[in-house]
Write a protein that holds these residues in place. Structure first.
Motif, short mmCIF file in Angstrom:
data_model
loop_
_atom_site.label_atom_id
_atom_site.label_comp_id
_atom_site.label_asym_id
_atom_site.label_seq_id
_atom_site.Cartn_x
_atom_site.Cartn_y
_atom_site.Cartn_z
N PHE A 1 41.63 58.43 26.48
CA PHE A 1 42.53 57.39 25.97
C PHE A 1 43.79 57.99 25.36
O PHE A 1 44.91 57.49 25.57
N ARG A 2 43.65 59.07 24.60
CA ARG A 2 44.79 59.66 23.90
C ARG A 2 45.77 60.36 24.83
O ARG A 2 46.85 60.77 24.40
N ARG A 3 45.41 60.48 26.09
CA ARG A 3 46.35 61.05 27.07
C ARG A 3 47.28 59.99 27.65
O ARG A 3 48.23 60.31 28.35
N LEU A 4 47.02 58.72 27.34
CA LEU A 4 47.89 57.64 27.80
C LEU A 4 49.15 57.58 26.93
O LEU A 4 49.12 57.98 25.77
N PRO A 5 50.25 57.06 27.48
CA PRO A 5 51.43 56.82 26.64
C PRO A 5 51.08 55.85 25.51
O PRO A 5 50.21 54.98 25.68
N ARG A 6 51.76 55.98 24.40
CA ARG A 6 51.43 55.18 23.22
C ARG A 6 51.47 53.68 23.51
O ARG A 6 50.62 52.92 23.05
#
Length: 199
Positions: free
Chosen positions: A131-136
């Protein structure tokens, strides 16, 4: 829906809270703390951290109560947007804390007890690594619509963007998550929400 069979609407309570009524704010906490707690868990992968953050979210909501927005008289989307902000700030503080701990001699920190991580926390942490690899912007809509169970309209109000933007970001987020999880084995499964424990 703004009308509740079990008491005043969120809008009514929030109007009172804006005027400084702590009882009204307390009712909103009772009504929505479980949703905020489970949402914070989704963002952190830790039940203990989620419990701490839930308190922080409501303190921040009280501080920012003049800024609150609602969708159909429901305040939850805005509370979840506040939770996203609080969690981001918390993660930065934790990273700073870890960097400082790494500089200390081992004898200073080796007495710290390590808390056992539950299966649900382990599963959520696997999901969060992807999830944290997605754009904010994609993280925000995915968290609100999927983990927070909010409608496109509610997410749009909470994020201050058009509904169409929410739809397109969510579609991109789903596509990115699918691509990123293809190589992940075993596939991480979203744990069931944990009941809020009354204290």
């Amino acid at each position: 829906m703004s009308i509740r069979a079990d008491g005043p609407t969120d809008d009514h309570l929030w109007s009172r809270a804006r005027r400084g009524d702590p009882a009204a704010f307390g009712e909103l906490f009772t009504r929505h703390s479980k949703a905020v707690y489970n949402y914070c868990f989704r963002l952190t992968g830790s039940w203990a951290t989620a419990e701490d953050l839930t308190s922080v979210v409501f303190l921040e909501a009280w501080r920012r109560r003049e800024e609150a927005t609602s969708e159909d008289g429901v305040i939850v989307p805005w509370l979840l947007a506040v939770a996203s902000d609080v969690t981001r700030h918390s993660e930065r503080a934790v990273r700073r804390h870890r960097r400082l701990l790494a500089k200390l001699p081992p004898a200073v920190i080796e007495g710290d007890a390590t808390r056992e991580v539950s299966d649900s926390e382990r599963q959520m942490q696997q999901i969060l690594r992807i999830f944290r690899r997605l754009p904010r912007a994609e993280q925000d809509v995915l968290a609100l619509c999927v983990w927070g169970g909010r409608s496109y309209a509610e997410a749009a109000v909470a994020l201050g963007v058009p509904v169409g933007t929410v739809r397109s970001r969510l579609a991109r987020a789903h596509a990115h998550m699918r691509r990123l999880t293809e190589s992940a084995r075993p596939k991480a499964r979203l744990p069931e929400p944990r009941p809020w424990l009354d204290t």
